[in-house]
Design a protein around this motif. Structure first.
Motif, PDB file in Angstrom:
ATOM      1  N   ARG A 112       0.798  -1.231   0.000  1.00  0.00           N
ATOM      2  CA  ARG A 112       0.000   0.000   0.000  1.00  0.00           C
ATOM      3  C   ARG A 112       0.829   1.279   0.000  1.00  0.00           C
ATOM      4  O   ARG A 112       0.302   2.366  -0.193  1.00  0.00           O
ATOM      5  N   LEU A 113       2.127   1.167   0.275  1.00  0.00           N
ATOM      6  CA  LEU A 113       2.969   2.372   0.226  1.00  0.00           C
ATOM      7  C   LEU A 113       3.071   2.829  -1.227  1.00  0.00           C
ATOM      8  O   LEU A 113       3.144   2.001  -2.133  1.00  0.00           O
ATOM      9  N   ARG A 114       3.124   4.144  -1.420  1.00  0.00           N
ATOM     10  CA  ARG A 114       3.226   4.657  -2.791  1.00  0.00           C
ATOM     11  C   ARG A 114       4.581   4.288  -3.403  1.00  0.00           C
ATOM     12  O   ARG A 114       5.631   4.609  -2.824  1.00  0.00           O
ATOM     13  N   ALA A 115       4.559   3.638  -4.567  1.00  0.00           N
ATOM     14  CA  ALA A 115       5.813   3.242  -5.230  1.00  0.00           C
ATOM     15  C   ALA A 115       6.352   4.441  -6.014  1.00  0.00           C
ATOM     16  O   ALA A 115       5.593   5.147  -6.688  1.00  0.00           O
ATOM     17  N   SER A 132      18.721  -2.810   0.180  1.00  0.00           N
ATOM     18  CA  SER A 132      17.548  -3.134  -0.651  1.00  0.00           C
ATOM     19  C   SER A 132      17.828  -4.292  -1.609  1.00  0.00           C
ATOM     20  O   SER A 132      16.902  -4.932  -2.092  1.00  0.00           O
ATOM     21  N   HIS A 133      19.094  -4.570  -1.891  1.00  0.00           N
ATOM     22  CA  HIS A 133      19.402  -5.733  -2.739  1.00  0.00           C
ATOM     23  C   HIS A 133      19.233  -7.045  -1.993  1.00  0.00           C
ATOM     24  O   HIS A 133      19.215  -8.112  -2.593  1.00  0.00           O
ATOM     25  N   GLN A 134      19.161  -6.939  -0.691  1.00  0.00           N
ATOM     26  CA  GLN A 134      18.948  -8.136   0.134  1.00  0.00           C
ATOM     27  C   GLN A 134      17.430  -8.343   0.209  1.00  0.00           C
ATOM     28  O   GLN A 134      16.742  -7.738   1.035  1.00  0.00           O
ATOM     29  N   LEU A 135      16.912  -9.203  -0.647  1.00  0.00           N
ATOM     30  CA  LEU A 135      15.467  -9.216  -0.874  1.00  0.00           C
ATOM     31  C   LEU A 135      14.653  -9.739   0.309  1.00  0.00           C
ATOM     32  O   LEU A 135      13.476  -9.433   0.425  1.00  0.00           O
ATOM     33  N   ASP A 136      15.310 -10.480   1.194  1.00  0.00           N
ATOM     34  CA  ASP A 136      14.558 -10.973   2.357  1.00  0.00           C
ATOM     35  C   ASP A 136      14.669 -10.018   3.548  1.00  0.00           C
ATOM     36  O   ASP A 136      14.365 -10.388   4.677  1.00  0.00           O
ATOM     37  N   GLY A 183      11.075  -0.117  -5.058  1.00  0.00           N
ATOM     38  CA  GLY A 183      11.084  -1.570  -5.174  1.00  0.00           C
ATOM     39  C   GLY A 183      10.140  -2.169  -4.141  1.00  0.00           C
ATOM     40  O   GLY A 183       9.177  -1.518  -3.701  1.00  0.00           O
ATOM     41  N   GLU A 184      10.464  -3.390  -3.722  1.00  0.00           N
ATOM     42  CA  GLU A 184       9.533  -4.119  -2.835  1.00  0.00           C
ATOM     43  C   GLU A 184       9.877  -3.948  -1.363  1.00  0.00           C
ATOM     44  O   GLU A 184       9.052  -4.220  -0.505  1.00  0.00           O
TER      45      GLU A 184
END
Ligand code: ATP
Ligand code: MG
Length: 259
Positions: A38-41, A109-113, A158-159
């Motif tokens: 829900r955060l604005r991307a 942020s590259h650490q996806l977990d 990103g995510e």
């Protein structure tokens, strides 16, 4: 007439009830995945990042490797200590705090977990919007004061990287940073977003009480010193001040020139 058994049962019940209520308030309003969705991307301006020496998103400059090492050590320290919130400060201004904070954030942020939140709490001279080329809908100070819900002010790259920016210079910022409302909001933010790391970019320590005011909300601190500019007595004074109030994770020597 003796009502004591019934009375004590009632009391017992009501004290359980209070415990239950306290537990409920510490739960996230939504599943963290939904809260992040829900955060604005937003897209950051990559040219601005390059101009401002933020090299860890694109990883085209070799300097990214040093930040990746810092990221990995930071993550291990946080996990070992069940900690998440890191204040980044320096003795005097312009030592490179914002540059280091944002490089660390994009490296994480590259650490996806891993879910990372990075906040511009240098409320006197905020810089994130300039450096990133993004405009968030609401300023982070309005979140700390309780006027804006967290979910409406943070933006997402990103995510797994959320960013809180400040739109203006905030007067009497130490009072906001040490307010009960700010402490409550920050705790709730960590729970709602299930944040593994919260990086907090702050002003210099000497000459302002903002860092001292905020430290009770943090688990640890990184001190940035500028080679050739920061003096040893200033580093010593800041190290002592931080060590008395939080876990000092380390001192980063920035701007070091190899000869
Ligand atoms: N290692 C470095 N090499 C060269 N330039 C750097 C380095 N680190 C930071 N800078 C530059 O120094 C300037 C100040 O950096 P930055 O804004 O990160 O400092 P700051 O400590 O956050 O400042 P402030 O106290 O105003 O918040 C910027 O122009 C930045 O690009
Ligand atoms: Mg800064």
């Amino acid at each position: 007439m003796d009502h004591s058994p019934q009375h004590s049962e009632e009391l017992q019940y009501s004290s359980n009830d209070i415990t239950a209520l306290q537990t409920v308030t510490a739960y996230p309003a939504l599943a963290p995945e939904l809260a992040w969705e829900r955060l604005r991307a937003v897209e950051v301006d990559r040219a601005r990042l390059a101009e401002n020496r933020i090299v860890t998103l694109d990883r085209t400059h070799t300097a990214y490797a040093a930040f990746d090492m810092m990221r990995t050590r930071t993550l291990q320290t946080l996990r070992n200590n069940q900690a998440s919130t890191i204040v980044i400060t320096s003795p005097t201004p312009k030592c490179g705090k914002t540059t280091i904070t944002l490089n660390l954030a994009f490296s994480l942020s590259h650490q996806l977990d891993c879910r990372t939140v990075v906040l511009d709490l240098n409320l006197k001279t905020p810089r994130f919007e300039d450096v990133l080329g993004v405009a968030a809908p609401f300023s982070i100070d309005t979140v700390l004061s309780g006027a804006t819900p967290i979910a409406r002010a943070l933006v997402r790259v990103g995510e797994n990287l959320a960013i809180g920016t400040c739109h203006r210079s905030v007067e009497y910022s130490a009072e906001l940073l040490q307010s009960r409302e700010a402490a409550k909001v920050l705790k709730q933010m960590q729970i709602d977003l299930a944040a593994d790391v919260i990086l907090v970019d702050m002003p210099a320590m000497l000459g302002s009480d903002d860092v001292t005011a905020f430290l009770p909300n943090a688990d640890c601190a990184l001190l940035v010193a500028a080679a050739e500019d920061t003096t040893i007595p200033d580093i010593d004074a800041c190290e002592r001040h931080l060590a008395e109030r939080t876990q000092l994770m380390g001192v980063i020597l920035n701007n070091y020139r190899h000869t």
